[in-house]
Design an enzyme around this catalytic site. Structure first.
Site, mmCIF file in Angstrom:
data_model
loop_
_atom_site.group_PDB
_atom_site.id
_atom_site.type_symbol
_atom_site.label_atom_id
_atom_site.label_comp_id
_atom_site.label_asym_id
_atom_site.label_seq_id
_atom_site.Cartn_x
_atom_site.Cartn_y
_atom_site.Cartn_z
ATOM 1 N N GLY A 122 -9.677 -4.859 -6.770
ATOM 2 C CA GLY A 122 -8.564 -5.421 -5.995
ATOM 3 C C GLY A 122 -9.013 -6.004 -4.674
ATOM 4 N N GLY A 123 -10.270 -6.441 -4.618
ATOM 5 C CA GLY A 123 -10.832 -6.944 -3.360
ATOM 6 C C GLY A 123 -10.322 -8.315 -2.945
ATOM 7 N N ALA A 124 -9.525 -8.976 -3.809
ATOM 8 C CA ALA A 124 -8.952 -10.267 -3.404
ATOM 9 C C ALA A 124 -7.522 -10.104 -2.893
ATOM 10 N N GLY A 125 -7.067 -8.841 -2.790
ATOM 11 C CA GLY A 125 -5.725 -8.584 -2.265
ATOM 12 C C GLY A 125 -5.753 -8.402 -0.757
ATOM 13 N N PHE A 126 -4.621 -7.964 -0.234
ATOM 14 C CA PHE A 126 -4.464 -7.840 1.231
ATOM 15 C C PHE A 126 -5.452 -6.817 1.808
ATOM 16 N N ILE A 127 -5.355 -5.558 1.369
ATOM 17 C CA ILE A 127 -6.233 -4.529 1.945
ATOM 18 C C ILE A 127 -7.650 -4.674 1.399
ATOM 19 N N GLY A 128 -7.753 -4.979 0.098
ATOM 20 C CA GLY A 128 -9.081 -5.110 -0.518
ATOM 21 C C GLY A 128 -9.932 -6.173 0.172
ATOM 22 N N THR A 160 -1.019 5.827 -1.701
ATOM 23 C CA THR A 160 0.028 5.494 -0.740
ATOM 24 C C THR A 160 0.824 6.726 -0.319
ATOM 25 N N ASP A 161 1.441 6.637 0.851
ATOM 26 C CA ASP A 161 2.329 7.724 1.296
ATOM 27 C C ASP A 161 3.616 7.767 0.457
ATOM 28 N N GLU A 162 3.898 6.670 -0.275
ATOM 29 C CA GLU A 162 5.167 6.626 -1.025
ATOM 30 C C GLU A 162 5.227 7.666 -2.144
ATOM 31 N N TYR A 211 7.176 1.832 -8.630
ATOM 32 C CA TYR A 211 5.858 1.664 -7.982
ATOM 33 C C TYR A 211 5.279 3.010 -7.573
ATOM 34 N N LYS A 243 1.948 5.103 -8.887
ATOM 35 C CA LYS A 243 0.829 5.510 -8.007
ATOM 36 C C LYS A 243 0.657 7.030 -8.067
HETATM 37 P P1 NAD Z 1 -2.126 -6.417 -3.072
HETATM 38 O O1 NAD Z 1 -0.985 -6.566 -4.009
HETATM 39 O O2 NAD Z 1 -2.200 -7.309 -1.885
HETATM 40 O O3 NAD Z 1 -3.503 -6.609 -3.871
HETATM 41 C C1 NAD Z 1 -3.723 -6.050 -5.127
HETATM 42 C C2 NAD Z 1 -4.970 -6.711 -5.716
HETATM 43 O O4 NAD Z 1 -5.229 -6.097 -6.995
HETATM 44 C C3 NAD Z 1 -4.812 -8.215 -5.972
HETATM 45 O O5 NAD Z 1 -5.944 -8.910 -5.527
HETATM 46 C C4 NAD Z 1 -4.674 -8.316 -7.493
HETATM 47 O O6 NAD Z 1 -5.171 -9.538 -8.029
HETATM 48 C C5 NAD Z 1 -5.513 -7.121 -7.948
HETATM 49 N N1 NAD Z 1 -5.105 -6.621 -9.273
HETATM 50 C C6 NAD Z 1 -3.841 -6.356 -9.710
HETATM 51 N N2 NAD Z 1 -3.867 -5.936 -10.995
HETATM 52 C C7 NAD Z 1 -5.176 -5.914 -11.359
HETATM 53 C C8 NAD Z 1 -5.853 -5.550 -12.546
HETATM 54 N N3 NAD Z 1 -5.169 -5.141 -13.636
HETATM 55 N N4 NAD Z 1 -7.198 -5.624 -12.586
HETATM 56 C C9 NAD Z 1 -7.899 -6.050 -11.509
HETATM 57 N N5 NAD Z 1 -7.309 -6.430 -10.352
HETATM 58 C C10 NAD Z 1 -5.965 -6.357 -10.274
HETATM 59 O O7 NAD Z 1 -2.145 -4.896 -2.646
HETATM 60 P P2 NAD Z 1 -2.527 -4.234 -1.253
HETATM 61 O O8 NAD Z 1 -1.347 -4.219 -0.376
HETATM 62 O O9 NAD Z 1 -3.798 -4.830 -0.760
HETATM 63 O O10 NAD Z 1 -2.779 -2.733 -1.731
HETATM 64 C C11 NAD Z 1 -4.063 -2.345 -2.217
HETATM 65 C C12 NAD Z 1 -4.014 -0.881 -2.630
HETATM 66 O O11 NAD Z 1 -3.641 -0.074 -1.526
HETATM 67 C C13 NAD Z 1 -2.990 -0.576 -3.725
HETATM 68 O O12 NAD Z 1 -3.545 0.380 -4.590
HETATM 69 C C14 NAD Z 1 -1.803 -0.008 -2.975
HETATM 70 O O13 NAD Z 1 -1.078 0.887 -3.794
HETATM 71 C C15 NAD Z 1 -2.502 0.705 -1.843
HETATM 72 N N6 NAD Z 1 -1.721 0.835 -0.587
HETATM 73 C C16 NAD Z 1 -1.147 -0.266 -0.020
HETATM 74 C C17 NAD Z 1 -0.470 -0.136 1.199
HETATM 75 C C18 NAD Z 1 0.171 -1.314 1.890
HETATM 76 O O14 NAD Z 1 0.881 -1.139 2.877
HETATM 77 N N7 NAD Z 1 -0.056 -2.561 1.451
HETATM 78 C C19 NAD Z 1 -0.386 1.122 1.819
HETATM 79 C C20 NAD Z 1 -0.990 2.221 1.182
HETATM 80 C C21 NAD Z 1 -1.669 2.062 -0.006
HETATM 81 O O1 DAU Z 2 4.146 2.949 2.506
HETATM 82 C C1 DAU Z 2 3.092 2.262 1.903
HETATM 83 C C2 DAU Z 2 3.637 1.139 1.049
HETATM 84 O O2 DAU Z 2 4.050 0.109 1.942
HETATM 85 C C3 DAU Z 2 2.623 0.599 0.048
HETATM 86 O O3 DAU Z 2 2.286 1.618 -0.854
HETATM 87 C C4 DAU Z 2 3.193 -0.614 -0.703
HETATM 88 O O4 DAU Z 2 2.205 -1.154 -1.561
HETATM 89 C C5 DAU Z 2 3.597 -1.652 0.320
HETATM 90 O O5 DAU Z 2 4.188 -2.764 -0.322
HETATM 91 C C6 DAU Z 2 4.574 -1.053 1.330
HETATM 92 O O6 DAU Z 2 5.831 -0.734 0.668
HETATM 93 P P1 DAU Z 2 7.246 -0.992 1.391
HETATM 94 O O7 DAU Z 2 8.295 -1.080 0.368
HETATM 95 O O8 DAU Z 2 7.431 -0.020 2.512
HETATM 96 O O9 DAU Z 2 6.928 -2.449 2.059
HETATM 97 P P2 DAU Z 2 7.851 -3.749 2.184
HETATM 98 O O10 DAU Z 2 7.137 -4.675 3.125
HETATM 99 O O11 DAU Z 2 8.275 -4.269 0.880
HETATM 100 O O12 DAU Z 2 9.137 -3.175 2.935
HETATM 101 C C7 DAU Z 2 9.028 -2.533 4.197
HETATM 102 C C8 DAU Z 2 10.426 -2.095 4.596
HETATM 103 O O13 DAU Z 2 11.212 -3.257 4.878
HETATM 104 C C9 DAU Z 2 11.170 -1.351 3.504
HETATM 105 O O14 DAU Z 2 11.960 -0.323 4.090
HETATM 106 C C10 DAU Z 2 12.058 -2.421 2.861
HETATM 107 C C11 DAU Z 2 12.347 -3.354 4.009
HETATM 108 N N1 DAU Z 2 12.493 -4.789 3.680
HETATM 109 C C12 DAU Z 2 11.541 -5.368 2.897
HETATM 110 C C13 DAU Z 2 11.628 -6.700 2.569
HETATM 111 C C14 DAU Z 2 10.600 -7.366 1.683
HETATM 112 C C15 DAU Z 2 13.537 -5.507 4.207
HETATM 113 O O15 DAU Z 2 14.380 -4.976 4.964
HETATM 114 N N2 DAU Z 2 13.627 -6.851 3.904
HETATM 115 C C16 DAU Z 2 12.722 -7.467 3.078
HETATM 116 O O16 DAU Z 2 12.868 -8.693 2.802
#
Ligand code: NAD
Ligand code: DAU
Length: 359
Positions: A12-18, A138-140, A164, A168
């Site tokens: 998942g290195g092409a995603g946001f955190i990766g 995730t904390d979720e 979701y 997880k």
């Molecule tokens: P993201 O959606 O931005 O990126 C996910 C990446 O995974 C993408 O590059 C996608 O192409 C790749 N991917 C999806 N399915 C795949 C598959 N089957 N095989 C290979 N690659 C695949 O996600 P993110 O926000 O960067 O989150 C990364 C990780 O961190 C996730 O596991 C998420 O649950 C966890 N996380 C995210 C947050 C957050 O706030 N974004 C917080 C805590 C934990």
């Molecule tokens: O807590 C960690 C999680 O944070 C990660 O595991 C998830 O991958 C990540 O997507 C994120 O989940 P959330 O659902 O918390 O994130 P999101 O940005 O979708 O929403 C943040 C908060 O804002 C949530 O309470 C919903 C609200 N929201 C979201 C969107 C997209 C809105 O009010 N309006 C919106 O349009």
């Protein structure tokens, strides 16, 4: 002979955190970084342009569900460490289409674990000892907290609310099972909400910045009272390296920035930053664009991470406050329309509120 650098397979290195992890690990000079990503709608190689031509970075387009492909990459790259981030990550999409979350987050993680176990068993004894499978979660998984009390510790019971977070949670259990049953040396981390550069503009913070810049409504679910605990993505990337290298096998680590904010506070803070940096052409505040919309089903009220264990045992601390990190993020979106504008023009199926580009 094997080089002194350790080879990390980042899924998942092409995603946001990766992508932040790949940039961080490559910049340390301590690792060869091998990025395995399927490039779903959320994966974007443009997020890795800093690593173009980097001698210790490689990319493979592959699906974690494809066990043969993963086995081949683990062996061909002679991997020492796995950091697993690949996932379907957006809660709203999981409400509209849960099966993709089961497939990648549960089946994909299990398939990756099986391939990693085979690879680990093939290593020499000393390399088996230092091998790690780091599962990024995730904390979720801990579910809903009341507004006025409680925090998530590593001992909090799992109580996921959305498809979701259920997927997880299931993946976390499989990772622990591979440790208990087969002895695979795993570490886990559970982090709060991340924000920062290269965040796909379907998530709250980048969506609000992009919509505000385009004079579109800023959708706030319900009354905007739900609380999230925010962490700047580069602080998370540093924490992940610490967990992978210094975390104790079989343990999990909560990661968070002690930065709880209501969603309305977050949106108001973005509006204030934009009012100062990019005043609206017709006058007035960006606050006037706020639009309260139907709430997310099963919307968890509050998340709050207690990061004491990570701070005490890993010596990790965030470098950004929510205020400094948010200002950096807003500035990044102001300067990098080349990255996010094309994403908004794409059309995606499955988004709960319709087309990303049309909101
Ligand atoms: P993201 O959606 O931005 O990126 C996910 C990446 O995974 C993408 O590059 C996608 O192409 C790749 N991917 C999806 N399915 C795949 C598959 N089957 N095989 C290979 N690659 C695949 O996600 P993110 O926000 O960067 O989150 C990364 C990780 O961190 C996730 O596991 C998420 O649950 C966890 N996380 C995210 C947050 C957050 O706030 N974004 C917080 C805590 C934990
Ligand atoms: O807590 C960690 C999680 O944070 C990660 O595991 C998830 O991958 C990540 O997507 C994120 O989940 P959330 O659902 O918390 O994130 P999101 O940005 O979708 O929403 C943040 C908060 O804002 C949530 O309470 C919903 C609200 N929201 C979201 C969107 C997209 C809105 O009010 N309006 C919106 O349009």
């Amino acid at each position: 002979m094997k080089q002194a650098l350790q080879t990390v397979l980042v899924t998942g290195g092409a995603g946001f955190i990766g992508s932040a992890v790949c940039r961080h690990l490559a910049a340390t000079g301590r690792y060869r970084v091998v990025n395995l990503d399927k490039l779903t709608y959320a994966g974007n190689l443009a997020s890795l342009h800093d690593l173009d031509g980097h001698p210790w970075y490689r990319f493979y387009r592959a699906d974690i569900c494809d066990i043969d492909a993963v086995r081949h990459i683990l062996q061909a790259e002679d991997v020492d460490l796995v950091m697993h981030l690949a996932a379907e990550s957006h809660v709203d999409r999981s409400i509209d289409g849960p099966m993709a979350f089961v497939t990648t987050n549960v089946l994909g993680t299990t398939s990756l674990l099986s391939a990693a176990l085979d690879h680990w068993r093939s290593l020499s004894e000393s390399r088996r000892k230092s091998f790690r499978f780091h599962h990024v979660s995730t904390d979720e998984v801990f579910g809903d907290l009341p507004f006025d009390s409680g925090v998530f510790t590593e001992q909090s019971p799992y109580k996921p609310s959305s498809p979701y977070s259920a997927s997880k949670a299931a993946s976390d259990h499989f990772v622990r099972a591979w440790h208990e049953t087969y002895g695979l040396p795993v570490v886990l981390s559970n982090c709060s909400n991340n924000y920062g550069p290269y965040h796909f503009p379907e998530k709250l913070i980048p969506l609000v910045i992009a919509n505000a810049l385009d004079e579109r409504p800023l959708p706030v679910y319900g009354k905007g009272a739900n609380v999230r605990d925010w962490l700047f993505v580069e602080d998370h990337a540093r924490a992940l390296e610490a967990v992978m290298t210094r975390g104790e096998v079989g343990e999990s680590y909560n990661i968070g920035g002690r930065a709880e904010r209501t969603n309305l506070e977050v949106v108001e803070a973005i509006c204030a930053l934009l009012d100062a940096r990019r005043p609206r052409a017709g006058g007035g505040s960006h606050l006037d664009l706020i639009n309260f919309v139907t709430d997310r089903p099963g919307h968890d009220r509050r998340y709050a991470i207690d990061p004491t264990k990570s701070e005490a045992e890993l010596g990790w601390r965030p470098q950004e406050t929510f205020e400094t990190g948010l200002a950096r993020t807003v500035d990044w979106y102001l300067e990098n329309g080349w990255w996010w504008r094309p994403l908004r023009e794409q059309r995606f199926d499955g988004s709960r509120l319709g087309l990303v580009g049309a909101r």
